[in-house]
Design a protein around this motif. Structure first.
Motif: not given
Length: 280
Positions: A3, A13, A122, A126, A186, A207, A209, A229, A247
């Motif tokens: 992220p 992220y 993802s 992440g 994530v 999402y 995170g 993302w 992102q």
């Protein structure tokens, strides 16, 4: 790449979105308890450097990003502002059962398959594995096209330097100190197809995170951030592969008044609760 923003040049992220949190009383010296202190310079460094890493990964996407206009029927609405049921309902399609190097693979050559691939990718990108060289190389080589992977590996290795890792509280090999747990996760909330053909697809993953260090001496407690993302995917060698990704912040819901857990509770939860294989 753990992220980056499609519309901004920072705020990855480990983002800086402010969250109103109620902390428990009487927890002594636990960084998760008592009155909340301002984020340290180390925390700011974490946010900045993680954003830089994501920007490196999404460099091609920034140069070729589209306008983000959705063309998928799943995004259409009926009766004004009321969304179609198909935009939120699960498809019922079973998750893939095959894995390559521990990573879900063999996604269907359909819109749903592309969404499932993007959601699972993802999660992998992440994860804490991205902070360890060998695992990072495996992830990039498995999830990206060969052309994209060859362009990313060198810059990413430079970005994940010992100095960078130390700012996150990790050693040169990406390991957390004894007694602490480094968290990078994530959790997809939903996906949407912005473009689809038999050869390529553009899928956005909304999402939440988690990132930070859980431990009694941590000055960077685990925090949440909401991101979108977007992946440009290509059908290659019987599976979906990432060509570019980018992102942006949000959309973030209004934060609630949940009582923040202690560092021990967070560490225990991370150890006990595993992730999922996601399917649209």
């Amino acid at each position: 790449m753990s992220p980056g923003d499609e519309h901004e040049t920072s705020g990855g992220y480990g983002g800086t979105g402010q969250t109103r949190t109620r902390y428990p009383q009487g927890t002594g010296g636990d960084i998760y308890g008592g009155a909340r202190r301002g984020r340290s310079s180390s925390s700011k460094s974490l946010v900045t450097v993680v954003a830089v890493v994501v920007l490196l990964i999404a460099a091609i996407a920034f140069a070729n990003r589209g306008d983000g206009t959705s063309s998928s029927n799943d995004n259409t609405t009926s009766s004004g502002s009321k969304p179609d049921a198909a935009s939120t309902a699960a498809s019922g399609t079973k998750p893939v059962e095959t894995k390559t190097g521990g990573i879900p693979s063999g996604f269907a050559h359909t819109e749903q398959g592309a969404q499932s691939a993007a959601a699972n990718y993802s999660v992998s990108l992440g994860s804490t594995g991205m902070f360890q060289k060998e695992i990072r190389h495996s992830l990039v080589n498995s999830l990206y096209t060969s052309a994209a992977a060859s362009k990313l590996t060198g810059p990413m290795d430079q970005a994940y330097s010992a100095d960078f890792l130390s700012k996150l509280g990790l050693d040169a090999n990406g390991n957390a100190p004894t007694g602490s747990t480094f968290v990078s996760r994530v959790i997809p909330v939903g996906t949407t197809v912005q473009r689809y053909s038999d050869n390529d697809a553009k899928v956005a993953v909304w999402y939440v995170g988690l990132i930070g260090m859980s431990g009694q001496t941590s000055t960077d407690p685990v925090t949440t951030s909401w991101k979108t993302w977007t992946f440009d995917l290509q059908w290659s060698n019987g599976d979906w592969k990432i060509v570019t990704d980018s992102q942006k912040d949000g959309p973030a819901p209004v934060p609630g008044d949940d009582t923040a857990a202690t560092s021990d509770e967070i560490s225990k939860a991370i150890d006990e609760y595993g992730g999922f294989t996601y399917a649209r």
